[in-house]
Design a protein around this motif. Structure first.
Motif, PDB file in Angstrom:
ATOM      1  N   ALA A   1      -5.446  -6.122   4.278  1.00 37.48           N
ATOM      2  CA  ALA A   1      -5.025  -6.516   2.939  1.00 37.48           C
ATOM      3  C   ALA A   1      -6.160  -6.310   1.947  1.00 37.48           C
ATOM      4  O   ALA A   1      -5.948  -5.830   0.830  1.00 37.48           O
ATOM      5  CB  ALA A   1      -4.584  -7.974   2.944  1.00 37.48           C
ATOM      6  N   ARG A   2      -7.388  -6.643   2.373  1.00 38.84           N
ATOM      7  CA  ARG A   2      -8.521  -6.501   1.461  1.00 38.84           C
ATOM      8  C   ARG A   2      -8.725  -5.033   1.105  1.00 38.84           C
ATOM      9  O   ARG A   2      -8.898  -4.681  -0.046  1.00 38.84           O
ATOM     10  CB  ARG A   2      -9.789  -7.087   2.101  1.00 38.84           C
ATOM     11  CG  ARG A   2     -10.871  -7.390   1.078  1.00 38.84           C
ATOM     12  CD  ARG A   2     -12.049  -8.122   1.697  1.00 38.84           C
ATOM     13  NE  ARG A   2     -11.678  -9.399   2.281  1.00 38.84           N
ATOM     14  CZ  ARG A   2     -11.906  -9.726   3.560  1.00 38.84           C
ATOM     15  NH1 ARG A   2     -12.502  -8.880   4.373  1.00 38.84           N
ATOM     16  NH2 ARG A   2     -11.545 -10.916   4.001  1.00 38.84           N
ATOM     17  N   GLU A   3      -8.627  -4.174   2.127  1.00 39.80           N
ATOM     18  CA  GLU A   3      -8.846  -2.752   1.894  1.00 39.80           C
ATOM     19  C   GLU A   3      -7.877  -2.202   0.845  1.00 39.80           C
ATOM     20  O   GLU A   3      -8.280  -1.550  -0.106  1.00 39.80           O
ATOM     21  CB  GLU A   3      -8.659  -2.005   3.228  1.00 39.80           C
ATOM     22  CG  GLU A   3      -8.880  -0.509   3.120  1.00 39.80           C
ATOM     23  CD  GLU A   3      -8.507   0.198   4.424  1.00 39.80           C
ATOM     24  OE1 GLU A   3      -8.488  -0.462   5.482  1.00 39.80           O
ATOM     25  OE2 GLU A   3      -8.229   1.412   4.359  1.00 39.80           O
ATOM     26  N   TYR A   4      -6.580  -2.509   1.022  1.00 38.08           N
ATOM     27  CA  TYR A   4      -5.606  -1.883   0.140  1.00 38.08           C
ATOM     28  C   TYR A   4      -5.504  -2.556  -1.215  1.00 38.08           C
ATOM     29  O   TYR A   4      -5.249  -1.899  -2.222  1.00 38.08           O
ATOM     30  CB  TYR A   4      -4.241  -1.787   0.837  1.00 38.08           C
ATOM     31  CG  TYR A   4      -4.258  -0.661   1.842  1.00 38.08           C
ATOM     32  CD1 TYR A   4      -3.987   0.637   1.450  1.00 38.08           C
ATOM     33  CD2 TYR A   4      -4.605  -0.900   3.171  1.00 38.08           C
ATOM     34  CE1 TYR A   4      -4.041   1.686   2.351  1.00 38.08           C
ATOM     35  CE2 TYR A   4      -4.660   0.148   4.082  1.00 38.08           C
ATOM     36  CZ  TYR A   4      -4.377   1.440   3.669  1.00 38.08           C
ATOM     37  OH  TYR A   4      -4.439   2.470   4.556  1.00 38.08           O
ATOM     38  N   THR A   5      -5.699  -3.881  -1.277  1.00 39.81           N
ATOM     39  CA  THR A   5      -5.651  -4.513  -2.591  1.00 39.81           C
ATOM     40  C   THR A   5      -6.868  -4.097  -3.408  1.00 39.81           C
ATOM     41  O   THR A   5      -6.787  -3.974  -4.623  1.00 39.81           O
ATOM     42  CB  THR A   5      -5.589  -6.052  -2.494  1.00 39.81           C
ATOM     43  OG1 THR A   5      -6.600  -6.491  -1.597  1.00 39.81           O
ATOM     44  CG2 THR A   5      -4.244  -6.512  -2.010  1.00 39.81           C
TER      45      THR A   5
ATOM     46  N   ASP B   1      -7.299  -2.359  -7.229  1.00 42.74           N
ATOM     47  CA  ASP B   1      -7.958  -3.153  -8.246  1.00 42.74           C
ATOM     48  C   ASP B   1      -7.160  -4.424  -8.561  1.00 42.74           C
ATOM     49  O   ASP B   1      -6.907  -4.758  -9.714  1.00 42.74           O
ATOM     50  CB  ASP B   1      -8.123  -2.288  -9.515  1.00 42.74           C
ATOM     51  CG  ASP B   1      -9.088  -2.936 -10.494  1.00 42.74           C
ATOM     52  OD1 ASP B   1      -9.894  -3.761 -10.043  1.00 42.74           O
ATOM     53  OD2 ASP B   1      -9.022  -2.607 -11.692  1.00 42.74           O
ATOM     54  N   LEU B   2      -6.722  -5.093  -7.515  1.00 39.95           N
ATOM     55  CA  LEU B   2      -5.929  -6.311  -7.704  1.00 39.95           C
ATOM     56  C   LEU B   2      -6.813  -7.450  -8.205  1.00 39.95           C
ATOM     57  O   LEU B   2      -7.897  -7.688  -7.691  1.00 39.95           O
ATOM     58  CB  LEU B   2      -5.292  -6.723  -6.370  1.00 39.95           C
ATOM     59  CG  LEU B   2      -4.486  -8.025  -6.420  1.00 39.95           C
ATOM     60  CD1 LEU B   2      -3.111  -7.770  -6.981  1.00 39.95           C
ATOM     61  CD2 LEU B   2      -4.402  -8.655  -5.049  1.00 39.95           C
ATOM     62  N   ARG B   3      -6.324  -8.147  -9.213  1.00 37.77           N
ATOM     63  CA  ARG B   3      -7.051  -9.308  -9.717  1.00 37.77           C
ATOM     64  C   ARG B   3      -6.414 -10.575  -9.163  1.00 37.77           C
ATOM     65  O   ARG B   3      -5.327 -10.948  -9.578  1.00 37.77           O
ATOM     66  CB  ARG B   3      -6.954  -9.369 -11.247  1.00 37.77           C
ATOM     67  CG  ARG B   3      -7.253  -8.087 -11.935  1.00 37.77           C
ATOM     68  CD  ARG B   3      -8.660  -8.070 -12.525  1.00 37.77           C
ATOM     69  NE  ARG B   3      -9.051  -6.691 -12.812  1.00 37.77           N
ATOM     70  CZ  ARG B   3      -8.694  -6.032 -13.914  1.00 37.77           C
ATOM     71  NH1 ARG B   3      -7.968  -6.635 -14.821  1.00 37.77           N
ATOM     72  NH2 ARG B   3      -9.080  -4.793 -14.104  1.00 37.77           N
TER      73      ARG B   3
ATOM     74  N   VAL C   1       0.485  -5.662  -5.441  1.00 39.21           N
ATOM     75  CA  VAL C   1       0.559  -6.155  -4.057  1.00 39.21           C
ATOM     76  C   VAL C   1       1.669  -5.421  -3.311  1.00 39.21           C
ATOM     77  O   VAL C   1       1.496  -5.009  -2.162  1.00 39.21           O
ATOM     78  CB  VAL C   1       0.816  -7.687  -4.026  1.00 39.21           C
ATOM     79  CG1 VAL C   1       1.051  -8.155  -2.604  1.00 39.21           C
ATOM     80  CG2 VAL C   1      -0.357  -8.417  -4.651  1.00 39.21           C
ATOM     81  N   VAL C   2       2.798  -5.226  -3.988  1.00 36.14           N
ATOM     82  CA  VAL C   2       3.918  -4.551  -3.345  1.00 36.14           C
ATOM     83  C   VAL C   2       3.524  -3.108  -2.993  1.00 36.14           C
ATOM     84  O   VAL C   2       3.821  -2.615  -1.903  1.00 36.14           O
ATOM     85  CB  VAL C   2       5.163  -4.584  -4.261  1.00 36.14           C
ATOM     86  CG1 VAL C   2       6.258  -3.709  -3.701  1.00 36.14           C
ATOM     87  CG2 VAL C   2       5.664  -6.017  -4.384  1.00 36.14           C
ATOM     88  N   ILE C   3       2.818  -2.460  -3.907  1.00 33.97           N
ATOM     89  CA  ILE C   3       2.392  -1.076  -3.618  1.00 33.97           C
ATOM     90  C   ILE C   3       1.367  -1.062  -2.477  1.00 33.97           C
ATOM     91  O   ILE C   3       1.443  -0.229  -1.568  1.00 33.97           O
ATOM     92  CB  ILE C   3       1.833  -0.407  -4.898  1.00 33.97           C
ATOM     93  CG1 ILE C   3       2.964  -0.247  -5.909  1.00 33.97           C
ATOM     94  CG2 ILE C   3       1.224   0.945  -4.572  1.00 33.97           C
ATOM     95  CD1 ILE C   3       2.534   0.273  -7.253  1.00 33.97           C
ATOM     96  N   ALA C   4       0.445  -2.021  -2.511  1.00 34.62           N
ATOM     97  CA  ALA C   4      -0.560  -2.099  -1.440  1.00 34.62           C
ATOM     98  C   ALA C   4       0.129  -2.268  -0.088  1.00 34.62           C
ATOM     99  O   ALA C   4      -0.269  -1.681   0.915  1.00 34.62           O
ATOM    100  CB  ALA C   4      -1.507  -3.267  -1.696  1.00 34.62           C
ATOM    101  N   LYS C   5       1.191  -3.077  -0.087  1.00 35.54           N
ATOM    102  CA  LYS C   5       1.944  -3.305   1.140  1.00 35.54           C
ATOM    103  C   LYS C   5       2.423  -1.985   1.728  1.00 35.54           C
ATOM    104  O   LYS C   5       2.324  -1.743   2.928  1.00 35.54           O
ATOM    105  CB  LYS C   5       3.133  -4.218   0.803  1.00 35.54           C
ATOM    106  CG  LYS C   5       4.217  -4.268   1.837  1.00 35.54           C
ATOM    107  CD  LYS C   5       5.222  -5.343   1.514  1.00 35.54           C
ATOM    108  CE  LYS C   5       6.279  -4.866   0.550  1.00 35.54           C
ATOM    109  NZ  LYS C   5       7.298  -5.892   0.284  1.00 35.54           N
ATOM    110  N   TRP C   6       2.935  -1.110   0.836  1.00 36.29           N
ATOM    111  CA  TRP C   6       3.480   0.150   1.333  1.00 36.29           C
ATOM    112  C   TRP C   6       2.388   1.105   1.756  1.00 36.29           C
ATOM    113  O   TRP C   6       2.503   1.809   2.744  1.00 36.29           O
ATOM    114  CB  TRP C   6       4.392   0.780   0.285  1.00 36.29           C
ATOM    115  CG  TRP C   6       5.605  -0.056   0.093  1.00 36.29           C
ATOM    116  CD1 TRP C   6       6.050  -0.604  -1.065  1.00 36.29           C
ATOM    117  CD2 TRP C   6       6.496  -0.502   1.112  1.00 36.29           C
ATOM    118  NE1 TRP C   6       7.171  -1.348  -0.829  1.00 36.29           N
ATOM    119  CE2 TRP C   6       7.470  -1.302   0.496  1.00 36.29           C
ATOM    120  CE3 TRP C   6       6.572  -0.294   2.500  1.00 36.29           C
ATOM    121  CZ2 TRP C   6       8.497  -1.903   1.195  1.00 36.29           C
ATOM    122  CZ3 TRP C   6       7.604  -0.895   3.196  1.00 36.29           C
ATOM    123  CH2 TRP C   6       8.546  -1.685   2.541  1.00 36.29           C
ATOM    124  N   LEU C   7       1.311   1.139   0.999  1.00 37.11           N
ATOM    125  CA  LEU C   7       0.241   2.065   1.353  1.00 37.11           C
ATOM    126  C   LEU C   7      -0.361   1.704   2.697  1.00 37.11           C
ATOM    127  O   LEU C   7      -0.793   2.577   3.453  1.00 37.11           O
ATOM    128  CB  LEU C   7      -0.837   2.049   0.275  1.00 37.11           C
ATOM    129  CG  LEU C   7      -0.366   2.614  -1.059  1.00 37.11           C
ATOM    130  CD1 LEU C   7      -1.492   2.577  -2.055  1.00 37.11           C
ATOM    131  CD2 LEU C   7       0.142   4.023  -0.878  1.00 37.11           C
TER     132      LEU C   7
END
Lengths: 510, 326
Positions: free
Chosen positions: A386-390, A394-396, A415-421
């Motif tokens: 989660a840390r890598e993709y968020t 550039d998630l705040r 977050v939703v996009i990070a989930k998919w990536l």
């Protein structure tokens, strides 16, 4: 013989006038200095792209939004619509695209809900209510028994009930927001007749539509909005389809799209003859590595339905897909994800974030097989993923342990996009990726899509926003009524061509 | 971490339980003696176990009203087996109880998953059906203590490290359910399915199957409780644990498991059950009619739901801050 030709003034007084209306939302100017006049016995067509400000003006007219500036005049009197009730009391009523009716109540109850005629002891006078309903239904030319349960009616009849309900409050101004979107040809013809009747009764009608043929058939006047501003108004008889299209799309490109030059690679997804019994028919396309393929069309053109079938949520009736050259059968979303297709749906609230789960668990949800060992989840691994993709997005957020519900819309989207990536997909389908998010987040999402494509991902971008398609897509497919209405390379794409294909108007002769 | 805990629902419940114990001990100081607390825990064990099973069902936005009937039916079946074959060892009976319970849960699950009937309707139906089957297989007759084998009755009372097996079973269940809910993909799916079923579909979770599994798990633990109940009270008849499902749901609700699904913790469910267990055990000793118990647990449910609704609304306000667009 005495001639009395002075009794009718040349132009009737407007039933309702908006002057210099502005409306701002935090970070967005939805409307600036627009004016709109609605005349009794006339149909005014309101034309404009998605996001041009049509819905905002309807909400101002019906008292749901209050403008930041400008005036509203009803029959020459300055007024304010402090709430929906005030607008309705002033005789303004709207028939919405998705009509809000009650399936298990009778037709008459639906028409008079909230203002049913009362009899003794304040109880509802059912006999009178049914009688009044019958009169109104007759007025709109609908052959419906007022005691029928609404559930038993077809969609067109339901529409008639909605219109009857609007008329039951003695409206002078009727707003119709894409009323024909869900109707068949025969039902549309009936609706036109009804509009004629309303005109003859002296109602002022605001008709919002994307369909040019119907605008030219029933409207007397037009007003064009573009990016929240007036782009033109006048009489329909003085204007051509071409003029309207030019007014709609002749935009100043004020957003710079971070489209990167990418070498397009091998085909990763080939769709041939894809069909569905009711939603789409004979769809063929190829998607290559590094490519952003735009799907443009009007709302309801079947784009999302096609994507849902590709993702295994619904079943196609025929057709085949190949993923990286191999024939693939996708029967469920889990299989689609396993084969490297992911779908970022349109409605974040409904289909994206899972409120109640912390951020990191939202991210890892489709990747749990990667973060578990012998059937047990490794929380540290989950955090790492989660840390890598968020971080890439550039998630705040204060902490990845935070409930996703506490984030802003734009950050939830990230977050939703990070989930998919995190599933390491080959093909990513984004459905209206920037709908309803603020401009800053929009740019970040676009930037990121460009980067993904540059990294070799293939992207399908479903969008109803022209500039987004023009700015981001390498190729665009236009869908209309469930079929492919055109396919354009980036060099061939113009706003004019896409809008024409989507609305079913012929290309301008050169 | 500590800061987070203080703000959590569990902390609130711990506080409520401490206040409750304070009030009780002011009238009867012996109540909070460790020995008595251990026996309260033992007495609440079955409620705790059932609440854990109910919790996973509620997490998926469903409800299982048939748990008490399931318990009574499995209890009767293992009782009849014990009468017919007194030599059968208890672990075998436990396995039978768990399997039968899981099977009854699977019937609920299939009806919810494949036939698409609302869970409350399905389990209201099976609640009656399972009770009816008890009557059919027992002919309405009781199985009394003297008909049961000694080992059958002794198992839950058998002491390990100073505590009865019944209490250890509850402790084991708490640990197993904690692992299930927090550390397995299925447990995560329970939250996802209840929190946002539409979104769960898009992440590749099979919503129907996840709910099915929740019912199977709730059924399995009800089955185990069926044996424990019958052996502990040394009696089996049609009406045992009648209406107990409401107490189980109450424990979950008091424990902060959101009836709307997706929110809830193991700690909450256990504390909710303990809260009810303490009230139930304390009322007789402080000389309040047990009939008050219903009123008190009813009030506790309403207060808990009000507290939950308030904290969930606060969350909503934050979401609504996002900018609207034309």
């Amino acid at each position: 013989m005495l001639a009395s030709d002075t009794t009718t003034p040349k132009t009737a007084e407007a039933a309702l006038s908006l002057r210099g209306i502005s409306k701002e939302f935090p970070g967005v100017k939805a409307l600036s200095d627009v004016s709109l006049d609605l005349y009794p016995g006339q149909v005014t067509a309101l034309v404009g792209e998605n996001g041009a400000g049509k819905s905002t003006i309807v909400k101002i007219l019906t008292g749901i939004y209050q403008p930041n500036g400008g005036t509203i005049e009803v029959a020459g009197q300055k007024t304010q619509f402090a709430n929906a009730h005030a607008a309705s009391a002033a005789g303004v009523t709207a028939i919405h695209q998705e009509t809000v009716l009650f399936d298990d109540l009778s037709v008459a109850e639906n028409i008079f809900i909230g203002h049913a005629p009362r009899g003794r002891f304040g109880l509802i006078d059912r006999a009178k209510m049914n009688e009044n309903a019958r009169a109104i239904l007759k007025q709109v030319g609908a052959d419906i028994n007022p005691v029928t349960r609404l559930r038993d009616l077809g969609i067109a009849s339901k529409h008639m009930v909605a219109i009857s309900r609007a008329l039951s409050v003695d409206a002078q101004v009727v707003i119709m927001d894409e009323p024909t979107a869900a109707l068949s040809h025969k039902e549309i013809a009936e609706l036109y007749e009804l509009v004629e009747k309303l005109k003859a009764d002296g109602k002022a009608i605001l008709f919002i539509s994307h369909k040019f043929d119907e605008i030219f058939r029933i409207a007397d006047r037009y007003t064009v909005f573009r990016d929240g501003q007036m782009a033109g108004e006048g009489l329909i008889e003085d204007v051509s389809e071409d003029d309207l299209v030019t007014m709609m799309v002749g935009r100043s490109v004020d957003q710079i799209y971070p489209k990167k030059d990418v070498t397009i690679g091998e085909p990763v997804l080939t769709v041939s003859g894809y069909s569905h019994p009711t939603e789409f028919d004979d769809i063929n396309f190829e998607l290559r590595q590094g490519e952003i393929l735009g799907f443009y069309g009007l709302v309801g053109a079947g784009r999302s339905e096609l994507m849902q079938a590709l993702f295994g949520i619904t079943k196609p009736s025929k057709g085949a897909i190949k993923i990286a050259g191999d024939i693939a059968i996708v029967r469920s979303p889990a299989e689609a994800i396993g084969r490297g297709i992911v779908y970022v749906p349109e409605d974040r609230g409904k289909q994206g974030a899972i409120i109640g789960l912390p951020i990191f668990q939202n991210v890892t949800l489709p990747s749990l097989h990667k973060t578990s060992q012998q059937g047990f989840l490794k929380l540290a691994e989950e955090f790492k993923l989660a840390r890598e993709y968020t971080a890439r997005l550039d998630l705040r957020a204060a902490s990845l342990d935070q409930d996703i519900g506490e984030l802003s819309g734009g950050n939830q989207q990230k977050v939703v996009i990070a989930k998919w990536l995190a599933t390491k997909p080959r093909v990513i389908v984004v459905d209206e990726p920037t709908k309803g998010i603020d401009i800053g987040s929009k740019a970040a999402v676009h930037e990121f899509m460009g980067e993904l494509a540059a990294n070799g991902l293939a992207i399908i971008m479903v969008s109803s926003e022209l500039p987004e398609i023009l700015g981001m897509a390498d190729r665009a497919i236009v869908m209309r009524e469930g079929r492919m209405a055109g396919e354009f390379k980036r060099s061939e794409m113009t706003a004019d061509r896409l809008v024409r294909a989507a609305a079913g108007i012929k290309e301008k002769a050169v | 971490m500590i800061k987070q805990f203080i703000k959590s629902r569990e902390a609130l419940l711990v506080l409520a339980i401490l206040i409750l114990l304070g009030l009780i001990s002011s009238r009867f100081s012996g109540f909070i003696a460790p020995r008595n607390m251990a026996s309260v825990f033992q007495d609440t064990s079955i409620l705790i176990m059932l609440a854990l099973g109910q919790m996973v069902v509620i997490l998926t936005r469903c409800i299982d009203l048939s748990v008490a009937s399931n318990l009574a039916l499995t209890g009767m079946v293992v009782g009849l087996i014990n009468v017919a074959a007194p030599g059968l060892p208890v672990p075998v009976l436990l396995l039978v109880a768990m399997s039968l319970g899981a099977f009854l849960g699977a019937i609920n699950g299939i009806l919810v998953w494949k036939v698409d009937i609302p869970p409350i309707v399905v389990t209201l139906g099976t609640l009656t059906v399972y009770r009816g089957i008890i009557f059919l297989i027992s002919d309405g007759a009781w199985i009394n203590a003297h008909e049961m084998s000694a080992s059958f009755k002794a198992f839950p009372r058998y002491e390990l490290l100073g505590q009865p097996v019944l209490s250890w079973m509850a402790v084991a269940s708490i640990i197993l359910f904690y692992l299930l809910v927090v550390r397995t993909p299925l447990g995560r799916a329970f939250y996802a399915v209840g929190g946002n079923p539409h979104a769960a579909v898009y992440t590749g979770i099979n919503v129907g199957f996840t709910r099915f599994m929740a019912f199977v798990i709730a059924g399995a633990i009800s089955g185990v409780c069926g044996y424990l109940w019958v052996s502990r009270y040394a009696v089996a008849y049609v009406d045992i644990a009648g209406g107990f499902e409401l107490e189980v749901v109450a424990a979950c609700v008091i424990g902060g498991i959101s009836i709307a699904g997706g929110i809830g913790t193991i700690g909450g469910a256990v504390l909710g059950a303990l809260f009810l267990g303490i009230i139930k055990n304390a009322l007789p000793v402080v000389d309040i009619s047990p009939f008050w118990q219903l009123a008190i647990s009813g009030s506790a449910i309403i207060i808990a739901v009000a507290v939950n609704a308030r904290s969930e609304r606060k969350k909503g306000r934050i979401i609504l801050k996002k900018a609207e667009h034309a």
